[in-house]
Write a protein that holds these residues in place. Structure first.
Motif, short mmCIF file in Angstrom:
data_model
loop_
_atom_site.label_atom_id
_atom_site.label_comp_id
_atom_site.label_asym_id
_atom_site.label_seq_id
_atom_site.Cartn_x
_atom_site.Cartn_y
_atom_site.Cartn_z
N THR A 255 -13.37 7.41 2.41
CA THR A 255 -13.24 6.72 1.12
C THR A 255 -11.86 6.08 1.01
OG1 THR A 255 -14.75 8.28 0.07
CG2 THR A 255 -13.36 6.96 -1.38
N MET A 256 -11.84 4.80 0.68
CA MET A 256 -10.58 4.07 0.57
C MET A 256 -10.27 3.81 -0.91
SD MET A 256 -9.62 3.69 3.69
CE MET A 256 -8.27 2.53 3.46
N LEU A 257 -8.98 3.92 -1.23
CA LEU A 257 -8.47 3.58 -2.56
C LEU A 257 -7.70 2.28 -2.44
CD1 LEU A 257 -7.99 4.77 -5.53
CD2 LEU A 257 -5.76 5.43 -4.65
N ARG A 258 -8.10 1.25 -3.22
CA ARG A 258 -7.48 -0.06 -3.07
C ARG A 258 -7.04 -0.61 -4.42
NH1 ARG A 258 -11.67 -0.63 1.07
NH2 ARG A 258 -10.65 -1.10 3.07
N ASN A 259 -5.91 -1.32 -4.39
CA ASN A 259 -5.45 -2.08 -5.55
C ASN A 259 -4.66 -3.28 -5.03
OD1 ASN A 259 -2.62 -1.18 -5.20
ND2 ASN A 259 -3.39 0.79 -5.90
N GLU A 260 -4.04 -4.03 -5.91
CA GLU A 260 -3.35 -5.25 -5.50
C GLU A 260 -2.07 -4.99 -4.71
OE1 GLU A 260 -3.01 -7.19 -9.35
OE2 GLU A 260 -4.50 -8.66 -8.69
N ALA A 261 -1.59 -3.76 -4.74
CA ALA A 261 -0.32 -3.46 -4.06
C ALA A 261 -0.51 -2.74 -2.73
CB ALA A 261 0.57 -2.61 -4.96
N PHE A 262 -1.51 -1.87 -2.63
CA PHE A 262 -1.67 -1.07 -1.41
C PHE A 262 -3.09 -0.56 -1.30
CE2 PHE A 262 -0.21 1.84 -4.76
CZ PHE A 262 -1.16 2.85 -4.70
N LYS A 283 -7.12 5.16 -12.34
CA LYS A 283 -5.77 4.73 -12.68
C LYS A 283 -4.82 5.60 -11.87
CE LYS A 283 -2.83 3.86 -16.73
NZ LYS A 283 -2.75 3.98 -18.21
N ILE A 284 -4.11 4.99 -10.93
CA ILE A 284 -3.25 5.73 -10.02
C ILE A 284 -1.81 5.71 -10.52
CG2 ILE A 284 -2.30 5.82 -7.68
CD1 ILE A 284 -5.21 6.72 -7.93
N GLY A 285 -1.18 6.88 -10.55
CA GLY A 285 0.22 7.00 -10.92
C GLY A 285 1.08 7.30 -9.70
N LEU A 286 2.24 6.67 -9.64
CA LEU A 286 3.18 6.89 -8.53
C LEU A 286 4.59 6.75 -9.08
CD1 LEU A 286 3.61 7.35 -5.49
CD2 LEU A 286 3.45 4.87 -5.17
N ARG A 287 5.37 7.81 -8.95
CA ARG A 287 6.72 7.79 -9.49
C ARG A 287 7.64 6.91 -8.63
NH1 ARG A 287 7.07 10.78 -13.74
NH2 ARG A 287 5.81 12.66 -14.02
N PRO A 288 8.55 6.19 -9.28
CA PRO A 288 9.50 5.34 -8.54
C PRO A 288 10.30 6.11 -7.49
CG PRO A 288 9.54 4.76 -10.86
CD PRO A 288 8.68 5.99 -10.74
N PHE A 302 3.67 -1.38 3.13
CA PHE A 302 3.02 -2.58 2.61
C PHE A 302 4.08 -3.59 2.17
CE2 PHE A 302 0.57 1.22 1.84
CZ PHE A 302 -0.66 0.91 2.38
N PRO A 303 3.80 -4.88 2.34
CA PRO A 303 4.81 -5.89 2.01
C PRO A 303 4.94 -6.09 0.50
CG PRO A 303 2.77 -6.94 2.70
CD PRO A 303 2.58 -5.47 2.92
N ALA A 304 6.14 -6.45 0.09
CA ALA A 304 6.41 -6.77 -1.32
C ALA A 304 7.67 -7.62 -1.37
CB ALA A 304 6.58 -5.50 -2.15
N GLN A 323 1.59 -9.62 -5.27
CA GLN A 323 0.56 -10.43 -5.92
C GLN A 323 0.89 -10.56 -7.41
OE1 GLN A 323 -3.54 -9.88 -4.62
NE2 GLN A 323 -2.86 -8.51 -2.97
N LYS A 324 0.01 -10.09 -8.31
CA LYS A 324 0.23 -10.28 -9.73
C LYS A 324 0.88 -9.07 -10.42
CE LYS A 324 -3.71 -13.42 -10.27
NZ LYS A 324 -5.00 -13.64 -10.99
N ILE A 325 1.14 -8.01 -9.67
CA ILE A 325 1.65 -6.80 -10.32
C ILE A 325 3.11 -6.55 -9.93
CG2 ILE A 325 -0.64 -5.76 -10.36
CD1 ILE A 325 0.24 -3.93 -8.10
N LYS A 326 3.78 -5.82 -10.80
CA LYS A 326 5.17 -5.42 -10.56
C LYS A 326 5.29 -3.93 -10.75
CE LYS A 326 7.16 -9.84 -12.07
NZ LYS A 326 5.86 -10.48 -12.42
N PHE A 327 6.14 -3.29 -9.96
CA PHE A 327 6.36 -1.86 -10.05
C PHE A 327 7.79 -1.55 -9.63
CE2 PHE A 327 4.51 -3.01 -6.03
CZ PHE A 327 5.21 -2.29 -5.07
N GLN A 328 8.24 -0.34 -9.97
CA GLN A 328 9.65 0.00 -9.75
C GLN A 328 9.83 1.08 -8.69
OE1 GLN A 328 10.84 0.64 -14.00
NE2 GLN A 328 12.35 -0.95 -13.55
N VAL A 329 10.98 1.01 -8.04
CA VAL A 329 11.37 1.97 -7.00
C VAL A 329 12.76 2.49 -7.33
CG1 VAL A 329 11.86 2.30 -4.55
CG2 VAL A 329 10.02 0.75 -5.26
N LYS A 330 12.95 3.79 -7.18
CA LYS A 330 14.27 4.39 -7.35
C LYS A 330 14.81 4.70 -5.96
CE LYS A 330 16.55 7.88 -10.23
NZ LYS A 330 16.31 8.97 -11.23
#
Length: 368
Positions: A255-262, A283-288, A302-304, A323-330
């Motif tokens: 089973t694969m989990l897919r979204n616009e980022a990864f 709805k997947i959560g991932l801490r920065p 994955f590229p960004a 793509q169309k989404i933005k997310f943060q990294v610490k």
């Protein structure tokens, strides 16, 4: 030390429901922090315990004695507000001694003096006893407010965002002092805050409350690592948790989990649990802080594109665009980044949090 039990407590202000069937057990000597945004019901909860506000339904017990029908003085509860509620035209000594002059106590003058001086010495404000409160700093006023509570030796401490209005440096120092004082006296304490650092750093356990509902009660590490729903996950952490609307698809390997980022293949146990819920999206959560970055391609990265760079000394906060989404990294490494730079990000699959797309509940978290 005393225990506190709250059973199905409701509080209404006209048509506004501030508390919705709140249930909670507070142990003897426990420091319980109550975390939530403005208007969540934090202050209303403390005020109903203190008797400042009447409850619409439910029961409140202190040491197994029902108190919700008793007037405030008979509950033996002390409360500190954000503004401290001190008398600015009185001295430190007069402010601290004030509750001991209550007709419910009727203490002799020499005993009042002894209690005030003992507590003042413990709080290291004995040298301020003759000074007017209006002449004190914010930190000193906070100690006076604490001292006024401590001289009473109450069963329960209620602290309503007592350091919220102070500057960040002073708040950081006073958090440690408050926790140390609570440990020294061993008085059961409820402490409200909108700052997750205070809640997790001070509390033996943490209540997360929103819109009058208790969402989770757990130890600080469980609140952070195993949030019960997406609201708790997003409330705790800085920067806040990233969320990705994701879809489940089948492949020959699993089973694969897919979204616009990864995309990522789910572990068999995780896939089985989710499939049993008949869900095709999550709805997947991932801490920065759980996202790793590199400037060259790596396996399972994955590229960004770097959208914003915020250098904060030893830490860089990166906002990445994919793509169309933005997310943060610490990021805490030694690399430097520029806007519009192409980089690669990755993570360990066990760091993902899986939330129901409609209810927001953590689908992998078992009750209790």
């Amino acid at each position: 030390m005393s225990s506190l039990t709250i059973k199905n407590v409701w509080k209404k202000y006209g048509k506004v429901v501030a508390l919705k069937g709140v249930n909670c057990e507070v142990k003897d000597g426990e420091l319980l922090t109550i975390l939530g945004p403005s208007g969540a019901g934090k202050t209303s909860l403390l005020q109903t315990i203190a008797g400042v506000e009447e409850i619409a339904a439910g029961q409140i017990f202190i040491d197994q004695q029902r108190v919700d029908q008793l007037p405030p003085p008979e509950r033996d509860v002390a409360m500190v507000f954000e503004t401290y509620a001190l008398y600015p035209n009185k001295t430190v000594y007069q402010n601290m001694a004030f509750p001991l002059h209550s007709p419910f106590r009727k203490l002799p003058k020499n005993e009042i003096e002894q209690k005030v001086k003992e507590i003042a010495q413990l709080l290291q404000i004995d040298w301020l006893l003759d000074r007017n409160v209006s002449q004190l700093s914010g930190g000193q006023r906070q100690r006076v407010a604490l001292g006024r509570m401590l001289v009473r030796n109450p069963k329960i401490f209620l602290m309503d965002e007592p350091i919220a209005h102070l500057d960040a440096k002073l708040r950081h120092r006073l958090r440690g002092e408050l926790k140390n004082i609570q440990r020294k006296f061993g008085i059961t304490t409820l402490y409200t805050t909108h700052d997750y650092r205070e809640a997790l750093g001070m509390g033996d356990r943490v209540i997360v409350i929103n819109q009058g509902n208790i969402l989770q009660i757990a130890e600080p590490e469980k609140i952070f690592n195993f949030p019960k729903n997406d609201f708790v996950g997003g409330l705790v952490g800085d920067p806040p948790m990233n969320f990705f609307e994701s879809y489940l698809t089948s492949s020959p390997s699993g089973t694969m989990l897919r979204n616009e980022a990864f995309e990522v293949q789910l572990e068999p146990k995780v896939a089985e649990t989710i499939e049993n819920l008949n869900l095709d999206r999550l709805k997947i959560g991932l801490r920065p802080s759980d996202i790793m970055v590199n400037i060259v391609p790596k396996e399972n990265y994955f590229p960004a594109e770097v959208y914003v760079v915020e250098p904060l000394g030893m830490v860089q906060i990166l906002t990445l665009a994919q793509q169309k989404i933005k997310f943060q990294v610490k990021y805490t490494g030694s690399l430097n980044f520029e806007m519009k730079q192409k980089i690669y990000f990755g993570f360990q699959p066990e760091k993902l949090h899986y939330f129901h797309p409609i209810t927001g509940l953590n689908v992998l978290l078992k009750e209790g």
